[in-house]
Scaffold this motif. Structure first.
Motif, PDB file in Angstrom:
ATOM      1  N   PHE C 189      19.909  12.838 -13.818  1.00 24.69           N
ATOM      2  CA  PHE C 189      19.465  11.944 -14.591  1.00 24.69           C
ATOM      3  C   PHE C 189      18.011  11.860 -14.850  1.00 24.69           C
ATOM      4  N   LYS C 190      17.292  11.212 -15.766  1.00 23.45           N
ATOM      5  CA  LYS C 190      15.916  10.986 -15.958  1.00 23.45           C
ATOM      6  C   LYS C 190      15.900   9.425 -16.158  1.00 23.45           C
ATOM      7  N   LEU C 191      14.615   8.943 -15.724  1.00 21.93           N
ATOM      8  CA  LEU C 191      14.352   7.318 -15.844  1.00 21.93           C
ATOM      9  C   LEU C 191      13.812   7.261 -17.236  1.00 21.93           C
ATOM     10  N   VAL C 192      14.604   6.454 -18.076  1.00 22.48           N
ATOM     11  CA  VAL C 192      14.080   6.197 -19.480  1.00 22.48           C
ATOM     12  C   VAL C 192      13.321   5.027 -19.723  1.00 22.48           C
ATOM     13  N   SER C 193      13.852   3.767 -18.789  1.00 25.52           N
ATOM     14  CA  SER C 193      12.982   2.548 -18.946  1.00 25.52           C
ATOM     15  C   SER C 193      13.498   1.934 -17.376  1.00 25.52           C
ATOM     16  N   GLU C 194      12.879   0.803 -17.439  1.00 26.87           N
ATOM     17  CA  GLU C 194      12.899  -0.004 -16.118  1.00 26.87           C
ATOM     18  C   GLU C 194      14.419  -0.141 -15.849  1.00 26.87           C
ATOM     19  N   ARG C 195      14.741   0.546 -14.689  1.00 26.98           N
ATOM     20  CA  ARG C 195      15.994   0.664 -14.054  1.00 26.98           C
ATOM     21  C   ARG C 195      17.326   1.088 -15.281  1.00 26.98           C
ATOM     22  N   ARG C 196      16.809   1.946 -15.982  1.00 27.90           N
ATOM     23  CA  ARG C 196      17.626   2.572 -16.969  1.00 27.90           C
ATOM     24  C   ARG C 196      17.609   4.183 -17.032  1.00 27.90           C
ATOM     25  N   TRP C 197      18.552   4.715 -16.610  1.00 28.80           N
ATOM     26  CA  TRP C 197      18.959   6.046 -16.301  1.00 28.80           C
ATOM     27  C   TRP C 197      19.547   7.019 -17.321  1.00 28.80           C
ATOM     28  N   GLN C 198      19.120   7.975 -17.930  1.00 28.35           N
ATOM     29  CA  GLN C 198      19.837   8.739 -18.843  1.00 28.35           C
ATOM     30  C   GLN C 198      20.260  10.125 -18.315  1.00 28.35           C
ATOM     31  N   VAL C 199      21.366  10.570 -18.431  1.00 34.85           N
ATOM     32  CA  VAL C 199      21.975  11.824 -18.038  1.00 34.85           C
ATOM     33  C   VAL C 199      21.180  12.974 -18.834  1.00 34.85           C
ATOM     34  N   ILE C 200      20.879  14.138 -18.070  1.00 33.42           N
ATOM     35  CA  ILE C 200      20.118  14.951 -18.559  1.00 33.42           C
ATOM     36  C   ILE C 200      20.683  15.615 -19.866  1.00 33.42           C
ATOM     37  N   ASN C 201      19.748  16.057 -20.885  1.00 31.76           N
ATOM     38  CA  ASN C 201      20.311  16.643 -22.008  1.00 31.76           C
ATOM     39  C   ASN C 201      21.340  17.816 -21.980  1.00 31.76           C
ATOM     40  N   GLU C 202      21.024  18.789 -20.821  1.00 33.21           N
ATOM     41  CA  GLU C 202      21.924  19.807 -20.634  1.00 33.21           C
ATOM     42  C   GLU C 202      23.198  19.222 -20.364  1.00 33.21           C
ATOM     43  N   LEU C 203      23.394  18.478 -19.523  1.00 35.82           N
ATOM     44  CA  LEU C 203      24.666  17.673 -19.089  1.00 35.82           C
ATOM     45  C   LEU C 203      25.388  17.152 -20.333  1.00 35.82           C
ATOM     46  N   ARG C 204      24.664  16.494 -20.975  1.00 40.20           N
ATOM     47  CA  ARG C 204      25.308  15.555 -22.146  1.00 40.20           C
ATOM     48  C   ARG C 204      25.772  16.384 -23.139  1.00 40.20           C
ATOM     49  N   SER C 205      25.063  17.554 -23.443  1.00 37.91           N
ATOM     50  CA  SER C 205      25.295  18.324 -24.559  1.00 37.91           C
ATOM     51  C   SER C 205      26.805  19.388 -24.171  1.00 37.91           C
ATOM     52  N   SER C 206      26.838  19.193 -22.921  1.00 39.73           N
ATOM     53  CA  SER C 206      27.981  20.236 -22.633  1.00 39.73           C
ATOM     54  C   SER C 206      29.387  19.430 -22.686  1.00 39.73           C
ATOM     55  N   ILE C 207      29.379  18.333 -23.139  1.00 44.41           N
ATOM     56  CA  ILE C 207      30.664  17.470 -22.949  1.00 44.41           C
ATOM     57  C   ILE C 207      31.155  17.045 -24.540  1.00 44.41           C
ATOM     58  N   ALA C 208      32.341  17.384 -24.927  1.00 47.28           N
ATOM     59  CA  ALA C 208      32.829  17.370 -26.342  1.00 47.28           C
ATOM     60  C   ALA C 208      33.507  16.044 -26.385  1.00 47.28           C
ATOM     61  N   PHE C 209      32.860  15.259 -26.868  1.00 44.38           N
ATOM     62  CA  PHE C 209      33.261  13.793 -27.031  1.00 44.38           C
ATOM     63  C   PHE C 209      33.889  13.664 -28.523  1.00 44.38           C
ATOM     64  N   GLY C 210      34.937  12.738 -28.371  1.00 47.85           N
ATOM     65  CA  GLY C 210      35.785  12.670 -29.886  1.00 47.85           C
ATOM     66  C   GLY C 210      36.625  11.340 -29.790  1.00 47.85           C
ATOM     67  N   SER C 211      36.800  10.817 -30.948  1.00 45.05           N
ATOM     68  CA  SER C 211      37.721   9.882 -31.203  1.00 45.05           C
ATOM     69  C   SER C 211      39.245  10.275 -31.201  1.00 45.05           C
ATOM     70  N   VAL C 212      39.911   9.644 -30.241  1.00 44.72           N
ATOM     71  CA  VAL C 212      41.456   9.928 -30.303  1.00 44.72           C
ATOM     72  C   VAL C 212      42.231   8.745 -29.844  1.00 44.72           C
ATOM     73  N   ASN C 213      43.251   8.441 -30.522  1.00 47.29           N
ATOM     74  CA  ASN C 213      44.455   7.533 -30.264  1.00 47.29           C
ATOM     75  C   ASN C 213      45.589   8.511 -29.583  1.00 47.29           C
ATOM     76  N   LEU C 214      45.387   8.152 -28.340  1.00 43.02           N
ATOM     77  CA  LEU C 214      46.499   8.933 -27.477  1.00 43.02           C
ATOM     78  C   LEU C 214      48.046   8.719 -28.005  1.00 43.02           C
ATOM     79  N   SER C 215      48.401   8.020 -28.417  1.00 43.40           N
ATOM     80  CA  SER C 215      49.657   7.496 -28.920  1.00 43.40           C
ATOM     81  C   SER C 215      50.081   8.469 -30.576  1.00 43.40           C
ATOM     82  N   ASP C 216      48.972   8.882 -30.984  1.00 43.76           N
ATOM     83  CA  ASP C 216      49.077   9.468 -32.562  1.00 43.76           C
ATOM     84  C   ASP C 216      49.155  11.057 -32.246  1.00 43.76           C
ATOM     85  N   PRO C 217      50.270  11.696 -32.470  1.00 45.91           N
ATOM     86  CA  PRO C 217      50.525  13.180 -32.261  1.00 45.91           C
ATOM     87  C   PRO C 217      49.666  13.986 -33.106  1.00 45.91           C
TER      88      PRO C 217
END
Lengths: 144, 205, 295
Positions: C189-217
């Motif tokens: 993590f890196k400190l981005v403001s007072e008491r706020r921490w952000q995950v480092i870019n290398e880690l953030r960019s390695s995860i594939a985020f996406g919107s999914v409704n689990l009940s929808d095939p």
């Protein structure tokens, strides 16, 4: 082997010497009244009772703790008693646990199916306290 | 790092010709279980294909395909689906019977018109299953149906199933029927016990 | 996301607004519907929540409320009840024993089935604001010795696009990070403001985020050959049919032998017969059987 069970009274007399407190019985039935009935009988006789509502939940309980005897119904949702027993007999860590199957089904082929699935004894429903307890005592004493 | 950014695949849309009912019905007989599951799933949104799903259900032995067949019939929720499923209550296959009970209890509106017929069936096993499915059936007539069983059914295990159901959903007005049932089977310790539990719970209300 | 709230015994109010029998009936019903076991030791807490729902629905008694709930299938009320009975929260290292199970047991078994070059796929759904997928990633990098020998893909999905936006951004306050060992905070993590921490870019960019409704095939069809799913405290919110559909969709998405982790008060045994329980030293998880399993 199950056909050679002694009569309830003999089994009871013999088993008393071997059964010790802390023996854990898993009762698997979707009927709450059956689970309560079994619990009442077994706890009065000094057994510890764990309940499950279907075969899958029964497997979960078996995997999570030490169980000395399984009492299982036939008809349950998600996983029936036959399938649960087959699964138990397949898993090396569970396969030696004795099991009583109980059911409203009373045809000879139903009984055969229970033994084929891995039951060690079969009781017709509605169960009666004395034969039920005798068979539980006998089967738990046998393993210990 | 061992972490690599995954690519989320594009969904393949519409697989064309095989989406018609004839094609999907044929696919229900495919050798590959995945193909049968896929066909069963798609037939769940096509009305008029109850017969195809029910036919396959009769001899489908792969558990994952059977789950999908039942789920599709549940989603269709028609009278044809209910009647066809109810026929399988007579099956010798325990896992099929129980899958059917589970499906029926999730279809209260379609099942309700068939309950009285099921509770009057000549086969006590079918009557037991009918009581079982009433436990989970969200319908206002459930206590009335179960009370009728308690007062009239001659089979002890059918009555036991009705008592069990009432233990969960009983009301004070079910107590007389529970007492009547106890009088009819005075020699059964289990039934007496179960009825006491059911009365205690119903009378609390 | 949620767990049965633990609350101390309060001193206010009548000692037992509900009778033992009423509570027993309620617990049985609630378990049947949601798979959540209510803890008797939290009786005071449960009763207060039930009484609150009785009041809010305008019912005059427990009987009236319970009858409505059971016999009319009262849509929406069950969800309101679950919300009352559970606490929604998410933070790093939540229910850590499952991540320990992943790095000590499950990943080794998954890796044994892999051919060279074949990726290991992990899916976090619902990922909410991202604490879970990042926790998974950090655990693997820190505690799985063979992480460098495999391509590991982490998918993170949620139905809610607002939380996904926050998950991608990956900025958290102290509270979310309180369970995370300090040296790991410094590393990822890196400190981005007072008491706020952000995950480092290398880690953030390695995860594939996406919107999914689990009940929808159709939506879940984009996810295939998944080896491990974290689906914690989601299915309890679904009705019976959607819950089964969700289970079917996970089954389709998974590789044979793949694992599912549910929330600690949830059980697959009330939902579907598609998976088998599997006990590891660290946790009970569920496994998709290999094909051609007998009926």
């Amino acid at each position: 082997m199950t056909n050679a069970l002694p009569t309830p009274s003999a089994a009871e007399a013999g088993a008393r010497r071997f059964t010790w407190p802390g023996t854990r019985v898993l009762v698997v039935d979707d009927a709450i009244t059956i689970r309560l009935f079994c619990r009442q009988i077994l706890e009065k006789a000094g057994f510890e009772v764990i309940e499950a509502i279907n075969g899958l939940e029964g497997l979960e309980q078996l995997l999570q703790g030490t169980i000395d005897l399984i009492v299982v119904d036939v008809n349950m949702q998600k996983m029936d008693g036959y399938e649960m027993l087959r699964e138990v007999r397949r898993q090396p860590v569970l396969s030696a646990i004795p099991a009583v199957m109980m059911s409203t089904k009373s045809k000879p082929e139903d009984v055969d199916k229970a033994y084929a699935a891995g039951a060690n004894y079969y009781l017709f429903k509605p169960i009666r306290p004395e034969p039920f307890l005798a068979c539980v005592r006998l089967l738990t004493a046998t393993v210990q | 790092m061992g972490l690599v950014k995954a690519k989320i695949r594009k969904t393949k849309t519409g697989s064309g010709a095989s989406d018609d009912m004839v094609g999907l019905s044929a696919a229900l007989q495919a050798a590959d279980p995945a193909e049968r599951r896929s066909a069963a799933r798609r037939l769940g949104s096509t009305t008029g294909c109850e017969a195809a799903l029910l036919d396959r259900l009769a001899f489908e032995h792969e558990a994952s395909v059977r789950e999908m067949l039942v789920l599709s019939l549940m989603q269709l929720g028609t009278q044809d689906a209910v009647r066809g499923l109810a026929e399988h209550l007579r099956s010798e296959d325990a896992s099929l019977r129980n899958a059917v009970v589970e499906a029926l209890e999730a279809m209260p509106d379609a099942v309700a018109p068939n309950i009285e017929l099921l509770l009057a069936d000549h086969d006590p096993d079918v009557r037991i299953f009918a009581c079982n499915l009433l436990v989970g059936l969200a319908h206002p007539d459930v206590p009335k149906w179960l009370s009728h069983v308690l007062e009239n059914d001659s089979h002890v295990n059918v009555c036991a199933a009705a008592v069990d159901a009432l233990t969960e959903i009983g009301r004070p007005d079910c107590v007389p029927a529970l007492r009547a049932c106890a009088r009819r089977f005075p020699e059964e310790p289990f039934l007496s016990f179960a009825i006491d539990v059911a009365i205690a719970r119903a009378a609390e209300q | 996301m949620s767990a049965l709230a633990s609350e101390g015994q309060g001193a206010e109010g009548p000692p037992h607004p509900l009778s033992d029998e009423e509570l027993a009936k309620f617990s049985e019903f609630f378990y049947r519907k949601t798979g959540i076991r209510l803890d008797e030791r939290k009786r005071y807490y449960m009763e207060r929540r039930i009484v609150e729902r009785i009041r809010r629905t305008g019912c005059r008694s427990f009987f009236e409320y319970f009858t409505t709930l059971k016999l009319n299938g009262a849509a929406g009320e069950l969800e309101a009840l679950i919300n009352e009975m559970t606490v929604n929260e998410t933070y790093f290292w939540r229910e850590n024993y499952q991540f320990e199970c992943m790095t000590r047991s499950m990943l080794d078994e998954i890796a044994r089935r892999k051919r060279p070059g074949e990726p290991i796929r992990i899916w976090s759904i619902p990922c909410s604001t991202g604490e879970e997928p990042y926790t998974i990633a950090i655990h693997i990098l820190e505690y799985w010795a063979r992480a460098d020998s495999y391509d590991i893909e982490i998918f993170a999905s949620d139905i809610d696009s607002n939380v996904l936006k926050r998950a991608r951004d990956g900025t958290y306050d102290e509270r979310s990070l309180s369970r995370l060992p300090p040296q790991l905070r410094a590393r990822y993590f890196k400190l981005v403001s007072e008491r706020r921490w952000q995950v480092i870019n290398e880690l953030r960019s390695s995860i594939a985020f996406g919107s999914v409704n689990l009940s929808d095939p159709l939506e879940t069809a984009r996810y295939r050959q998944i080896d491990l799913i974290f689906c914690r405290n989601l299915l309890i919110y679904f009705d019976d049919v959607s819950r089964r559909l969700a289970a079917e969709n996970m089954f389709e998405a998974m590789s044979p032998g793949g694992f599912i982790c549910l929330g600690h008060s949830e059980s697959m045994s009330r939902i579907t017969n598609l998976f088998r329980p599997r006990q590891f030293a660290e946790a009970l998880v569920y496994q998709k059987p290999a094909p051609s399993r007998g009926a």
